[in-house]
Motif scaffolding. Sequence first.
Motif, PDB file in Angstrom:
ATOM      1  N   ILE A 123      14.939 -14.879 -34.164  1.00  0.00           N
ATOM      2  CA  ILE A 123      14.393 -16.122 -34.731  1.00  0.00           C
ATOM      3  C   ILE A 123      15.482 -17.142 -35.076  1.00  0.00           C
ATOM      4  CG2 ILE A 123      12.209 -15.210 -35.600  1.00  0.00           C
ATOM      5  CD1 ILE A 123      13.580 -14.920 -38.350  1.00  0.00           C
ATOM      6  N   ALA A 124      16.717 -16.698 -35.151  1.00  0.00           N
ATOM      7  CA  ALA A 124      17.795 -17.657 -35.438  1.00  0.00           C
ATOM      8  C   ALA A 124      19.124 -17.090 -34.947  1.00  0.00           C
ATOM      9  CB  ALA A 124      17.876 -17.926 -36.935  1.00  0.00           C
ATOM     10  N   ARG A 125      20.043 -18.010 -34.674  1.00  0.00           N
ATOM     11  CA  ARG A 125      21.386 -17.583 -34.243  1.00  0.00           C
ATOM     12  C   ARG A 125      22.423 -18.290 -35.097  1.00  0.00           C
ATOM     13  NH1 ARG A 125      20.630 -15.158 -29.202  1.00  0.00           N
ATOM     14  NH2 ARG A 125      18.665 -15.766 -28.246  1.00  0.00           N
ATOM     15  N   ASP A 126      23.455 -17.536 -35.466  1.00  0.00           N
ATOM     16  CA  ASP A 126      24.521 -18.117 -36.275  1.00  0.00           C
ATOM     17  C   ASP A 126      25.566 -18.707 -35.336  1.00  0.00           C
ATOM     18  OD1 ASP A 126      26.300 -18.834 -38.176  1.00  0.00           O
ATOM     19  OD2 ASP A 126      26.901 -16.806 -38.745  1.00  0.00           O
ATOM     20  N   THR A 127      25.541 -20.029 -35.199  1.00  0.00           N
ATOM     21  CA  THR A 127      26.461 -20.667 -34.258  1.00  0.00           C
ATOM     22  C   THR A 127      27.794 -21.011 -34.915  1.00  0.00           C
ATOM     23  OG1 THR A 127      25.363 -22.736 -34.791  1.00  0.00           O
ATOM     24  CG2 THR A 127      24.715 -21.652 -32.743  1.00  0.00           C
ATOM     25  N   ALA A 128      27.897 -20.790 -36.234  1.00  0.00           N
ATOM     26  CA  ALA A 128      29.162 -21.093 -36.912  1.00  0.00           C
ATOM     27  C   ALA A 128      30.211 -20.032 -36.612  1.00  0.00           C
ATOM     28  CB  ALA A 128      28.929 -21.195 -38.413  1.00  0.00           C
ATOM     29  N   GLN A 129      29.789 -18.883 -36.098  1.00  0.00           N
ATOM     30  CA  GLN A 129      30.720 -17.811 -35.725  1.00  0.00           C
ATOM     31  C   GLN A 129      30.532 -17.517 -34.233  1.00  0.00           C
ATOM     32  OE1 GLN A 129      32.923 -16.590 -37.722  1.00  0.00           O
ATOM     33  NE2 GLN A 129      32.197 -17.081 -39.768  1.00  0.00           N
ATOM     34  N   PRO A 130      31.611 -17.112 -33.547  1.00  0.00           N
ATOM     35  CA  PRO A 130      31.490 -16.899 -32.097  1.00  0.00           C
ATOM     36  C   PRO A 130      31.106 -15.472 -31.704  1.00  0.00           C
ATOM     37  CG  PRO A 130      33.783 -16.840 -32.740  1.00  0.00           C
ATOM     38  CD  PRO A 130      33.004 -16.980 -34.005  1.00  0.00           C
ATOM     39  N   PHE A 131      30.554 -14.712 -32.647  1.00  0.00           N
ATOM     40  CA  PHE A 131      30.301 -13.293 -32.366  1.00  0.00           C
ATOM     41  C   PHE A 131      28.850 -12.990 -31.978  1.00  0.00           C
ATOM     42  CE2 PHE A 131      33.621 -13.442 -35.745  1.00  0.00           C
ATOM     43  CZ  PHE A 131      34.693 -13.241 -34.891  1.00  0.00           C
ATOM     44  N   THR A 133      26.112 -13.406 -33.568  1.00  0.00           N
ATOM     45  CA  THR A 133      25.253 -12.915 -34.651  1.00  0.00           C
ATOM     46  C   THR A 133      23.886 -13.593 -34.583  1.00  0.00           C
ATOM     47  OG1 THR A 133      27.223 -12.717 -36.009  1.00  0.00           O
ATOM     48  CG2 THR A 133      25.117 -12.628 -37.166  1.00  0.00           C
ATOM     49  N   THR A 135      19.478 -13.432 -36.044  1.00  0.00           N
ATOM     50  CA  THR A 135      18.526 -12.953 -37.046  1.00  0.00           C
ATOM     51  C   THR A 135      17.240 -12.539 -36.351  1.00  0.00           C
ATOM     52  OG1 THR A 135      19.474 -14.559 -38.561  1.00  0.00           O
ATOM     53  CG2 THR A 135      17.402 -13.575 -39.232  1.00  0.00           C
ATOM     54  N   GLN A 167      13.282 -10.268 -42.827  1.00  0.00           N
ATOM     55  CA  GLN A 167      14.173 -10.534 -41.692  1.00  0.00           C
ATOM     56  C   GLN A 167      15.480  -9.766 -41.830  1.00  0.00           C
ATOM     57  OE1 GLN A 167      14.704 -14.847 -42.003  1.00  0.00           O
ATOM     58  NE2 GLN A 167      16.757 -14.485 -42.799  1.00  0.00           N
ATOM     59  N   VAL A 169      19.735  -9.558 -40.279  1.00  0.00           N
ATOM     60  CA  VAL A 169      20.808 -10.170 -39.494  1.00  0.00           C
ATOM     61  C   VAL A 169      21.501  -9.063 -38.707  1.00  0.00           C
ATOM     62  CG1 VAL A 169      22.855 -11.631 -39.570  1.00  0.00           C
ATOM     63  CG2 VAL A 169      21.098 -11.892 -41.313  1.00  0.00           C
ATOM     64  N   VAL A 170      21.661  -9.312 -37.406  1.00  0.00           N
ATOM     65  CA  VAL A 170      22.212  -8.281 -36.522  1.00  0.00           C
ATOM     66  C   VAL A 170      23.697  -8.539 -36.259  1.00  0.00           C
ATOM     67  CG1 VAL A 170      22.064  -7.245 -34.221  1.00  0.00           C
ATOM     68  CG2 VAL A 170      19.984  -7.906 -35.426  1.00  0.00           C
ATOM     69  N   LYS A 171      24.498  -7.503 -36.490  1.00  0.00           N
ATOM     70  CA  LYS A 171      25.930  -7.568 -36.166  1.00  0.00           C
ATOM     71  C   LYS A 171      26.070  -7.055 -34.742  1.00  0.00           C
ATOM     72  CE  LYS A 171      28.945  -6.740 -39.490  1.00  0.00           C
ATOM     73  NZ  LYS A 171      29.758  -6.014 -40.483  1.00  0.00           N
TER      74      LYS A 171
ATOM     75  N   PHE B  27      20.310 -23.455 -36.699  1.00  0.00           N
ATOM     76  CA  PHE B  27      20.090 -22.031 -36.406  1.00  0.00           C
ATOM     77  C   PHE B  27      19.242 -21.765 -35.169  1.00  0.00           C
ATOM     78  CE2 PHE B  27      21.445 -21.985 -40.824  1.00  0.00           C
ATOM     79  CZ  PHE B  27      22.525 -21.138 -40.675  1.00  0.00           C
ATOM     80  N   ASN B  72      21.129 -16.556 -42.643  1.00  0.00           N
ATOM     81  CA  ASN B  72      21.359 -16.134 -41.261  1.00  0.00           C
ATOM     82  C   ASN B  72      22.806 -15.765 -40.955  1.00  0.00           C
ATOM     83  OD1 ASN B  72      18.631 -16.641 -40.288  1.00  0.00           O
ATOM     84  ND2 ASN B  72      19.113 -18.761 -40.739  1.00  0.00           N
ATOM     85  N   LEU B  74      26.379 -13.190 -41.807  1.00  0.00           N
ATOM     86  CA  LEU B  74      26.721 -11.816 -42.203  1.00  0.00           C
ATOM     87  C   LEU B  74      27.655 -11.762 -43.405  1.00  0.00           C
ATOM     88  CD1 LEU B  74      27.197 -10.203 -38.702  1.00  0.00           C
ATOM     89  CD2 LEU B  74      25.636  -9.404 -40.461  1.00  0.00           C
ATOM     90  N   PHE B 139      38.088 -22.060 -31.180  1.00  0.00           N
ATOM     91  CA  PHE B 139      36.692 -22.185 -31.619  1.00  0.00           C
ATOM     92  C   PHE B 139      36.539 -22.951 -32.937  1.00  0.00           C
ATOM     93  CE2 PHE B 139      32.932 -20.595 -33.874  1.00  0.00           C
ATOM     94  CZ  PHE B 139      31.959 -20.933 -32.961  1.00  0.00           C
TER      95      PHE B 139
END
Lengths: 282, 193
Positions: A123-131, A133, A135, A167, A169-171, B27, B72, B74, B139
Amino acid sequence: MRFFFKSKRFKVILAIILILSLIGGVTGVVLATAPQSDILGAIIRPVQSAADSVAGTVGGFFDQMQENRAVLDENEQLKEQAAQDRYKLVDYEELQRQNEFYKEFLGIKEDHPSFSFEPAMVIARDTAQPFGTFTINKGSLAGVEQYDPVITSAGIIGYIGQVSATQSVVKTVLHPDINISVLDNRTRDSGNLTGDAALAQSGTCKMIYLPRDNAVAAGDLIISSGDGGVFPEGLMVGTVSEIKASENDTGYYAVIRPVEELDEVDDVMVLTDFEGQSHLAE
Amino acid sequence: MESKKRNRYLLFLGYGIMTILAYVVQFTPLMPCVFGAYPTPLLLLVIIVAMHENDWCGMIYGMLCGMLTDLNSLTPPGFYAVLYLCIGLICSLLVELLVQNNVISLLCVGGSVLLIHSVINCLVGAGFSAGSWLLYFTFYLRCAVYNLLALLVLYILFKLIFGFDIRYKKPRGVYPKKLLRQKMMQTVNRKEA
């Protein structure tokens, strides 16, 4: 009356009637048409046509109105029908997609009967990190716990890093904090799969602690070994892209391309229970 | 007085709508990805709103946006709430005490905040590993530059939507009295001039 019959006017009228009858009779026998009718017809026809046209138009207008109303009603009905069909088609496509999704997991379920799945959607993606991550829409209310493995039909893509009621958050396998005990499916060389800051942007991770005499080669399939009890045994994790010498020790590491492009994953399964699972969250 | 209050409510409603939009954009990556970098509209909104509001508003708005970001990510729960709260407070106080609210200030304050934010983000995400520096330049720094450009666009949009003369900052008594008096004198002098 007698005066009228003896008058000149009567005689003229009689003569005209006689002439017309004579002409009509002769031409009727010889030509089968009456010239007076032709003449009159020639005069009347345009007027008659015009009148007919006007009558037709006026009559047609009312007919058209009635027809229009019917067509409009029919159009509305067809529109409704089309909308309903569209909804049905969307539902059908969604069902078909879900069906494909579950069918892909059927093989895994047959191979590992102890697995308990919980389907989830990104339902969501953390674009602030390049890994990579992301939700998912399932949390503790659905029985999801921290450290539960997250898989697709292709294999492992990460585990639950944080869980809330609705919800999680997936690592992903690209994250530097992740550690999966893996082995090469062909050579049985074992190592640890972890994310790397330098590799994350290219969408790859690395398999570390490979011995110097390893036989791992590019293209080999990497599977989970099941050690540690966080991930089940025998699930695909990725394929080897290249082997490199480690900068920190005398060993080697393999660059691994995960089973899925993590930016494109939409549907996943959370393994809420499997044989040999160690419940780290507890 | 009542219309002023109503305008204030409308302004807050506007902030709310913008926040929801920014959350959705951040997000569910709708914004274009430029050289692998994505913008963080929630942080940009915190900077802009804090520059236009008083310290309390800046803080609370920053905290709310941080809480949304925490949903959202970690990081430990509340990490971004505290970080954005501080950013909101600092931006608000800077405009209140040191700089004027204009584009140059925005670029200076926003640029500094984005740079610090990128370093913190890198340390939190990639840690102190050898590849972190490389990742920072490839990045996080790109994201900061992209965000700075987006900040400028968003600032202009904000001014167009809410008007060029909005400024509701009121001294709350948290500053030293001497500084406050100076500030008030400056305002009076400016008005007289």
